[in-house]
Motif scaffolding. Structure first.
Motif, short mmCIF file in Angstrom:
data_model
loop_
_atom_site.label_atom_id
_atom_site.label_comp_id
_atom_site.label_asym_id
_atom_site.label_seq_id
_atom_site.Cartn_x
_atom_site.Cartn_y
_atom_site.Cartn_z
N GLU A 106 0.83 -1.20 0.00
CA GLU A 106 0.00 0.00 0.00
C GLU A 106 0.87 1.25 0.00
OE1 GLU A 106 -3.34 0.51 -0.27
OE2 GLU A 106 -3.40 -1.62 -0.75
N SER A 107 1.92 1.23 0.77
CA SER A 107 2.84 2.36 0.84
C SER A 107 3.49 2.61 -0.52
CB SER A 107 3.91 2.10 1.90
OG SER A 107 4.84 3.13 1.92
N LYS A 128 2.25 1.79 -3.44
CA LYS A 128 1.22 2.30 -4.36
C LYS A 128 1.02 3.80 -4.15
CE LYS A 128 -1.61 -1.86 -4.83
NZ LYS A 128 -2.92 -2.45 -4.52
N LYS A 129 0.90 4.22 -2.89
CA LYS A 129 0.71 5.63 -2.58
C LYS A 129 1.89 6.47 -3.06
CE LYS A 129 -2.25 4.89 1.42
NZ LYS A 129 -2.35 4.97 2.88
#
Length: 75
Positions: A61-62, A64-65
Motif C-alpha cells: 500500500e505504501s 502504491k501511494k
C-alpha cells in the motif's frame, strides 16, 4: 483458539500457498498442528502469520501511494 488452515487463509485474504511462504522448518511445529487429516493454525501461528501478511500488505500500500504521489508531482 486454533483455526483450520484454509479458514485462516481466507480470513487473511491470502492463499494457503502464501501462508506456506512465511513458514520454515524451524517454526513449522509452533505454527501448525495436525488433527486427523486436517491442519490447524495455533494461536502463536495466527499471530505470526497475521503480522507477516500485514507487514507485506502495508508495504504494498505504501508503494502504491508513493507511485501515485510521484505521478502527480511530475505531471
Amino acid at each position: 483458539m486454533e483455526k483450520s488452515y484454509s479458514d485462516f487463509a481466507k480470513e487473511l485474504g491470502v492463499s494457503k500457498q502464501k501462508l506456506n511462504y512465511y513458514v520454515n522448518d524451524e517454526n513449522k511445529e509452533k505454527i501448525f498442528i495436525k488433527k486427523g487429516n486436517k491442519n490447524y493454525v495455533t494461536e502463536f501461528g495466527q499471530e505470526y502469520l497475521y503480522k507477516k501478511t500485514k507487514d507485506k500488505n502495508e508495504k504494498k500500500e505504501s508503494e502504491k501511494k508513493e507511485k501515485i504521489l510521484r505521478y502527480f508531482l511530475i505531471a
